[in-house]
Design a protein around this motif. Sequence first.
Motif, PDB file in Angstrom:
ATOM      1  N   ARG A 153       0.850  -1.185   0.000  1.00 21.99           N
ATOM      2  CA  ARG A 153       0.000   0.000   0.000  1.00 21.99           C
ATOM      3  C   ARG A 153       0.889   1.239   0.000  1.00 21.99           C
ATOM      4  O   ARG A 153       2.109   1.154   0.090  1.00 21.99           O
ATOM      5  CB  ARG A 153      -0.942   0.006   1.206  1.00 21.99           C
ATOM      6  CG  ARG A 153      -1.929  -1.139   1.245  1.00 21.99           C
ATOM      7  CD  ARG A 153      -2.888  -1.112   0.075  1.00 21.99           C
ATOM      8  NE  ARG A 153      -3.966  -0.129   0.238  1.00 21.99           N
ATOM      9  CZ  ARG A 153      -4.824   0.181  -0.719  1.00 21.99           C
ATOM     10  NH1 ARG A 153      -4.720  -0.370  -1.918  1.00 21.99           N
ATOM     11  NH2 ARG A 153      -5.789   1.050  -0.500  1.00 21.99           N
ATOM     12  N   SER A 154       0.273   2.413  -0.046  1.00 20.58           N
ATOM     13  CA  SER A 154       1.032   3.648  -0.266  1.00 20.58           C
ATOM     14  C   SER A 154       1.674   4.213   0.989  1.00 20.58           C
ATOM     15  O   SER A 154       2.482   5.135   0.912  1.00 20.58           O
ATOM     16  CB  SER A 154       0.093   4.714  -0.846  1.00 20.58           C
ATOM     17  OG  SER A 154      -0.921   5.047   0.096  1.00 20.58           O
ATOM     18  N   TYR A 155       1.358   3.671   2.172  1.00 19.84           N
ATOM     19  CA  TYR A 155       1.699   4.359   3.415  1.00 19.84           C
ATOM     20  C   TYR A 155       3.198   4.475   3.656  1.00 19.84           C
ATOM     21  O   TYR A 155       3.663   5.471   4.222  1.00 19.84           O
ATOM     22  CB  TYR A 155       1.005   3.661   4.584  1.00 19.84           C
ATOM     23  CG  TYR A 155      -0.480   3.537   4.330  1.00 19.84           C
ATOM     24  CD1 TYR A 155      -1.297   4.657   4.317  1.00 19.84           C
ATOM     25  CD2 TYR A 155      -1.063   2.296   4.023  1.00 19.84           C
ATOM     26  CE1 TYR A 155      -2.657   4.551   4.042  1.00 19.84           C
ATOM     27  CE2 TYR A 155      -2.408   2.190   3.759  1.00 19.84           C
ATOM     28  CZ  TYR A 155      -3.200   3.313   3.754  1.00 19.84           C
ATOM     29  OH  TYR A 155      -4.541   3.211   3.465  1.00 19.84           O
ATOM     30  N   ALA A 156       3.972   3.480   3.264  1.00 19.73           N
ATOM     31  CA  ALA A 156       5.425   3.565   3.440  1.00 19.73           C
ATOM     32  C   ALA A 156       6.013   4.654   2.542  1.00 19.73           C
ATOM     33  O   ALA A 156       6.913   5.397   2.961  1.00 19.73           O
ATOM     34  CB  ALA A 156       6.079   2.214   3.128  1.00 19.73           C
ATOM     35  N   MET A 157       5.518   4.760   1.322  1.00 19.67           N
ATOM     36  CA  MET A 157       5.998   5.813   0.426  1.00 19.67           C
ATOM     37  C   MET A 157       5.667   7.195   0.979  1.00 19.67           C
ATOM     38  O   MET A 157       6.487   8.121   0.925  1.00 19.67           O
ATOM     39  CB  MET A 157       5.381   5.651  -0.967  1.00 19.67           C
ATOM     40  CG  MET A 157       5.831   4.424  -1.714  1.00 19.67           C
ATOM     41  SD  MET A 157       5.140   4.388  -3.394  1.00 19.67           S
ATOM     42  CE  MET A 157       5.743   2.807  -3.973  1.00 19.67           C
ATOM     43  N   VAL A 158       4.458   7.349   1.507  1.00 21.83           N
ATOM     44  CA  VAL A 158       4.055   8.622   2.101  1.00 21.83           C
ATOM     45  C   VAL A 158       4.961   8.956   3.280  1.00 21.83           C
ATOM     46  O   VAL A 158       5.411  10.097   3.437  1.00 21.83           O
ATOM     47  CB  VAL A 158       2.582   8.561   2.548  1.00 21.83           C
ATOM     48  CG1 VAL A 158       2.198   9.812   3.327  1.00 21.83           C
ATOM     49  CG2 VAL A 158       1.669   8.390   1.338  1.00 21.83           C
ATOM     50  N   CYS A 159       5.245   7.966   4.106  1.00 25.83           N
ATOM     51  CA  CYS A 159       6.110   8.172   5.262  1.00 25.83           C
ATOM     52  C   CYS A 159       7.504   8.642   4.824  1.00 25.83           C
ATOM     53  O   CYS A 159       8.074   9.559   5.427  1.00 25.83           O
ATOM     54  CB  CYS A 159       6.212   6.881   6.067  1.00 25.83           C
ATOM     55  SG  CYS A 159       7.109   7.038   7.623  1.00 25.83           S
ATOM     56  N   ALA A 160       8.040   8.019   3.785  1.00 26.21           N
ATOM     57  CA  ALA A 160       9.363   8.413   3.288  1.00 26.21           C
ATOM     58  C   ALA A 160       9.350   9.854   2.776  1.00 26.21           C
ATOM     59  O   ALA A 160      10.264  10.643   3.063  1.00 26.21           O
ATOM     60  CB  ALA A 160       9.805   7.459   2.183  1.00 26.21           C
TER      61      ALA A 160
END
Length: 509
Positions: A153-160
């Motif tokens: 899902r997108s959450y790790a990319m958003v966190c980065a």
Amino acid sequence: MSLDERAPAVVRAVSPSVPARRQSPSPAGAVVVIAPLSLTIALGLWGIRRKNTMWGDESVTYQLAHRDLSQIWHTAQHIDLVHALYYAVMHEIFGLFGGGLLTLRLPSVLAMSVAASGVGLLALRLAGPRAGLLAGLVFPLLPQVQKYAQEGRSYAMVCALVTWATYALVVSVPHRARWRWAVYGSTMLLACLLHEFAVLALVAHGVTLVVSRVPRPVLRAWSVAAAGVVAGLLPLAICSAGQSEQVSWIGGPVRLRYFLVVAVVGMVCARAPLGVRGPVRLSVLAVPILVLPGLLLLSASLVKPLFVDRYVLYSNIGIALLLGAWMDHFHRRQRSSRNAWIAVVAALAALVPPSLSLRTPESRSDDVTAIGAAVRKEGRPGDGLLYLSGRHRILTAANPEDTRFLTDLALAQDPISSNTLAGVELPAQDIAARMLEFDRIVAVRAAGAHSSTDPQEEAKTSTLRRHFREYGTTHVNGARVTVYVRDLDPSPKAGPGPNSPGASGGPMR
């Protein structure tokens, strides 16, 4: 004044100035980047397959990323517009590296690794090398970070992206070059386009600058960048507001306890004198990004429930910074390192059970692989297939082989051709009529699903109640698969009745 007394002045006047040498990257900086990155990759690869299982939200990513870009765009007009950019990114990644389970999750592992390096550099800049290393190593050990580092899902990319936008913010305060603020704004905008609630980090950044009492030109530059982010996000926010029903499943705060625990721990750590003095202090940066996004979501939940822990995953940046700086402070105050080592070993031991648990299929709210396997096992060629409700069709869509020999009784148009996630269903009376053509039906119902008042769903449940009886139920993680048989025949054969289309060799869906 004598010549001897004047000589030094003359020498100073005529000596050419030595140009300042540009500082080369310090070994400490390299360690602060490489060590957290390596640890995050190692933890991310550990058990990444989760016994070759996939959960519902990942299944949606998997299905949509396999569609072409035009289909993704048309589907986003109906549902999941907030994730459209992420699906497009994953579509390209699948095109380059294949659409398998590893390819689904590896981008999140790499994104979280980049975030860990960013956390380390933030603490290095605000509190020194040891605090930087500790914060960078704490970050990938946090249970929530471990969980979403292995999720498609997108959450790790958003966190980065939020991590590096925060770093750009800290760097831009003393160096007021416009291009730095452009980098900050662009990074934040990209994070918001991947997930709208990243905009809450923008609020935290603004509070940090106000509390830090930065000069007015800095506040003005940040305000311009923030306005650009909001303006860029606004069209997506307006369009996606029409799809707000897709978060109707949120009945109350989801996994609130983790947020409350880390918020309390962070506030306790912030009471210590952490970091060095500068334009922005570590605690003034970390506390708002840890606490504010979650509090804002909780406040909004008073009107409409919206709080889900992963929506503010980037709050873990704050707790990692505070824990790293606090451990550095604790180490400096201790004459003996024995207590510090005991604390570290105890913390690592406490992390072992949740770390092991997160790498099991049961750690997610459902398991579409197990659901599909149960349908395949319980169904016989020619059986009817029914989803209660129709939107749960996505629970078996990841592997079409699981339902290949069953007839989807309610489906009028499949998900791909209809540009939807679950397809378009027949009118209520047609669904009931088709159900009566079959003697045996496999029904899939999500765990915890409530009976819908939709006419189509009422037609399914009423027909089952009046004309069928439960033959057997298989419970799997996130769903139950029930076989229904007609009351007229206590031991019916598989497949449709003698007058149904399937009995004469008609096509199956």
